[in-house]
Design a protein around this motif. Structure first.
Motif, PDB file in Angstrom:
ATOM      1  N   ARG A   1       0.754  -1.425  -0.105  1.00 42.19           N
ATOM      2  CA  ARG A   1      -0.225   0.276  -0.258  1.00 42.19           C
ATOM      3  C   ARG A   1       1.114   1.343   0.396  1.00 42.19           C
ATOM      4  O   ARG A   1       0.899   2.019  -0.549  1.00 42.19           O
ATOM      5  N   ALA A   2       1.648   1.136   1.064  1.00 49.61           N
ATOM      6  CA  ALA A   2       2.499   2.533   0.628  1.00 49.61           C
ATOM      7  C   ALA A   2       3.832   2.400  -0.796  1.00 49.61           C
ATOM      8  O   ALA A   2       4.305   3.867  -0.553  1.00 49.61           O
ATOM      9  N   TYR A   3       4.015   1.021  -0.631  1.00 50.41           N
ATOM     10  CA  TYR A   3       4.631   1.693  -1.928  1.00 50.41           C
ATOM     11  C   TYR A   3       3.957   2.446  -3.138  1.00 50.41           C
ATOM     12  O   TYR A   3       4.609   2.833  -4.296  1.00 50.41           O
ATOM     13  N   TRP A   4       2.677   1.613  -3.500  1.00 54.11           N
ATOM     14  CA  TRP A   4       1.361   2.483  -4.492  1.00 54.11           C
ATOM     15  C   TRP A   4       1.651   3.090  -4.443  1.00 54.11           C
ATOM     16  O   TRP A   4       1.431   4.414  -4.817  1.00 54.11           O
ATOM     17  N   ARG A   5       1.207   4.540  -3.192  1.00 51.12           N
ATOM     18  CA  ARG A   5       1.390   5.706  -2.046  1.00 51.12           C
ATOM     19  C   ARG A   5       2.595   5.896  -3.056  1.00 51.12           C
ATOM     20  O   ARG A   5       2.705   7.224  -3.514  1.00 51.12           O
TER      21      ARG A   5
ATOM     22  N   THR B   1       4.099  12.497   1.063  1.00 52.73           N
ATOM     23  CA  THR B   1       3.863  11.389   2.559  1.00 52.73           C
ATOM     24  C   THR B   1       4.196  12.009   3.641  1.00 52.73           C
ATOM     25  O   THR B   1       4.113  11.928   4.696  1.00 52.73           O
ATOM     26  N   LEU B   2       5.462  12.530   3.275  1.00 51.75           N
ATOM     27  CA  LEU B   2       6.159  13.069   4.289  1.00 51.75           C
ATOM     28  C   LEU B   2       5.356  14.514   4.722  1.00 51.75           C
ATOM     29  O   LEU B   2       5.521  14.822   6.146  1.00 51.75           O
ATOM     30  N   LEU B   3       4.866  15.258   4.178  1.00 49.44           N
ATOM     31  CA  LEU B   3       4.093  15.959   4.726  1.00 49.44           C
ATOM     32  C   LEU B   3       2.702  16.115   4.949  1.00 49.44           C
ATOM     33  O   LEU B   3       2.214  16.816   6.266  1.00 49.44           O
TER      34      LEU B   3
ATOM     35  N   ARG C   1      -0.593   7.576  12.739  1.00 47.20           N
ATOM     36  CA  ARG C   1       0.867   5.624  12.803  1.00 47.20           C
ATOM     37  C   ARG C   1       0.599   5.038  11.501  1.00 47.20           C
ATOM     38  O   ARG C   1       1.420   4.579  10.607  1.00 47.20           O
ATOM     39  N   LYS C   2       0.163   5.607  10.473  1.00 47.46           N
ATOM     40  CA  LYS C   2      -0.196   4.809   9.333  1.00 47.46           C
ATOM     41  C   LYS C   2       0.755   5.536   8.303  1.00 47.46           C
ATOM     42  O   LYS C   2       0.890   4.909   7.752  1.00 47.46           O
ATOM     43  N   TRP C   3       0.345   6.824   8.248  1.00 51.70           N
ATOM     44  CA  TRP C   3       1.843   7.577   7.494  1.00 51.70           C
ATOM     45  C   TRP C   3       3.174   7.424   8.013  1.00 51.70           C
ATOM     46  O   TRP C   3       4.364   7.344   7.357  1.00 51.70           O
ATOM     47  N   VAL C   4       2.464   7.551   9.529  1.00 54.21           N
ATOM     48  CA  VAL C   4       4.323   7.109   9.438  1.00 54.21           C
ATOM     49  C   VAL C   4       5.023   5.977   9.105  1.00 54.21           C
ATOM     50  O   VAL C   4       6.537   5.775   9.069  1.00 54.21           O
ATOM     51  N   LYS C   5       4.294   4.734   9.020  1.00 52.97           N
ATOM     52  CA  LYS C   5       4.512   3.644   9.039  1.00 52.97           C
ATOM     53  C   LYS C   5       5.146   3.426   7.096  1.00 52.97           C
ATOM     54  O   LYS C   5       5.765   2.924   6.993  1.00 52.97           O
ATOM     55  N   HIS C   6       4.194   4.072   6.446  1.00 53.41           N
ATOM     56  CA  HIS C   6       3.852   4.534   5.053  1.00 53.41           C
ATOM     57  C   HIS C   6       5.290   4.999   5.011  1.00 53.41           C
ATOM     58  O   HIS C   6       6.329   4.342   4.157  1.00 53.41           O
ATOM     59  N   LEU C   7       5.595   6.272   5.691  1.00 55.53           N
ATOM     60  CA  LEU C   7       7.287   7.129   5.163  1.00 55.53           C
ATOM     61  C   LEU C   7       8.397   5.896   5.396  1.00 55.53           C
ATOM     62  O   LEU C   7       9.547   5.408   4.764  1.00 55.53           O
TER      63      LEU C   7
ATOM     64  N   LEU D   1       4.103   4.326  18.265  1.00 58.30           N
ATOM     65  CA  LEU D   1       2.972   4.616  17.900  1.00 58.30           C
ATOM     66  C   LEU D   1       2.562   3.323  18.195  1.00 58.30           C
ATOM     67  O   LEU D   1       0.518   3.503  18.344  1.00 58.30           O
ATOM     68  N   GLY D   2       2.454   2.191  17.902  1.00 56.94           N
ATOM     69  CA  GLY D   2       1.758   0.953  17.464  1.00 56.94           C
ATOM     70  C   GLY D   2       1.245   0.979  19.522  1.00 56.94           C
ATOM     71  O   GLY D   2       0.047   0.604  19.736  1.00 56.94           O
ATOM     72  N   GLN D   3       2.122   1.087  20.521  1.00 52.80           N
ATOM     73  CA  GLN D   3       2.052   0.753  21.863  1.00 52.80           C
ATOM     74  C   GLN D   3       0.716   2.076  22.198  1.00 52.80           C
ATOM     75  O   GLN D   3       0.161   1.640  22.869  1.00 52.80           O
ATOM     76  N   LEU D   4       0.726   3.207  21.382  1.00 54.63           N
ATOM     77  CA  LEU D   4      -0.039   4.128  21.962  1.00 54.63           C
ATOM     78  C   LEU D   4      -1.458   3.691  21.056  1.00 54.63           C
ATOM     79  O   LEU D   4      -2.427   4.366  22.230  1.00 54.63           O
TER      80      LEU D   4
END
Length: 300
Positions: free
Chosen positions: A63-67, A178-180, A202-208, A240-243
């Motif tokens: 999913r992140a690579y497609w983004r 992604t960074l923005l 967290r989803k976007w941190v993991k994407h990055l 963030l996963g723990q959070l």
């Protein structure tokens, strides 16, 4: 976030990637990951918890690579992939949320030793028995395998269509986007006590993290700064996963109805204890994030 701040990161990640062969190297790395996932999805150990986790993470990486390549991929190709990855991820979800809830609750109970919390031990035991008795839907493996085959074909098609100059510009746009998003979602996530903002961040941190790790793997020469930035992103994602797990527990505990006075007192104490832990997790995540940002700014 200034354009210069964005460019300092994208230049660090992309500047060494030169030459006509880069698009094929990129797609080849993605195809290797999909091939490994296909082998795992058809292996004798595919129903093991660790295997299912690996496949779920693979889908997140795809999913992140497609983004990353959204601006240069055919819209129909991107939309089709997005839909089938969502369906496959749902097929692998199972009872994971309930299991994580139990694990997080157990950690809180074990980390708090005062007498009132003992009133929740019976409650926890009942919750665990209910979870063990729940019927876990079997994984729809035909759907998962089909999705990975279609992903393999889609990336082969994409690889054949990519050209070096548009590909590099696409990477730049995708990484900046992604960074923005990661930057804009940070403060709402760290300042809010609700689950949704931290989950989205967290989803976007993991994407990055996934995007940056793949790009760094393509570099021919090692660079400590790049590796450290990726390492910090990974650490931030784990925190963030723990959070998120603790925030889910907070929502769950606040919605519970205690059976008696002892349990009500124990529940109140446990909620307070968990919320204190949430505050510490937010502070720890913010510290890692600020460290990561400071390292990016040094690249200017």
């Amino acid at each position: 976030m200034s354009a210069q701040w964005l460019d300092s990161y994208t230049l660090l990640m992309l500047k060494p990637l030169q030459g006509e062969n880069v698009p094929r190297l990129f797609c080849g790395a993605v195809l290797d990951e999909i091939a490994q996932g296909l082998r795992l999805s058809q292996s004798a150990r595919r129903d093991e918890g660790e295997s299912i986790h690996e496949l779920r993470v693979l889908l997140k990486r795809l999913r992140a690579y497609w983004r990353l390549l959204e601006s240069i991929a055919e819209p129909s190709l991107f939309a089709s992939s997005k839909q089938r990855i969502r369906l496959a991820a749902h097929a692998l979800a199972g009872q994971r949320d309930q299991a994580v809830l139990l694990e997080t609750l157990a950690e809180r109970l074990l980390s708090y030793h005062d007498e009132p919390v003992k009133g929740l031990l019976k409650f926890y035991a009942e919750l665990r028995r209910a979870n063990e008795a729940a019927v876990v839907q079997p994984v729809h493996w035909a759907l998962v395998v089909s999705t990975l085959h279609l992903e393999f074909s889609a990336w082969q098609k994409l690889c054949g269509a990519l050209q070096s100059k548009p590909f590099r510009e696409g990477l730049r746009q995708g990484l900046r986007h992604t960074l923005l998003r990661t930057f804009n979602l940070s403060r709402p996530a760290l300042d809010s006590k609700r689950l949704e903002p931290s989950h989205l961040w967290r989803k976007w941190v993991k994407h990055l993290f996934y995007q940056s790790r793949l790009l760094v793997a393509l570099h021919s020469a090692p660079c400590p700064n790049r590796h450290k930035l990726v390492q910090l992103l990974n650490q931030l994602g784990e925190q963030l996963g723990q959070l998120n797990d603790s925030a889910m527990l907070d929502d769950y505990l606040c919605s519970r109805d205690a059976r008696d006075k002892t349990q009500r007192r124990a529940l109140k104490v446990l909620i307070q204890h968990n919320q204190t832990h949430l505050q510490q997790l937010r502070a720890d995540a913010d510290k890692v994030y600020q460290n990561w940002k400071a390292r990016v700014k040094k690249q200017r």
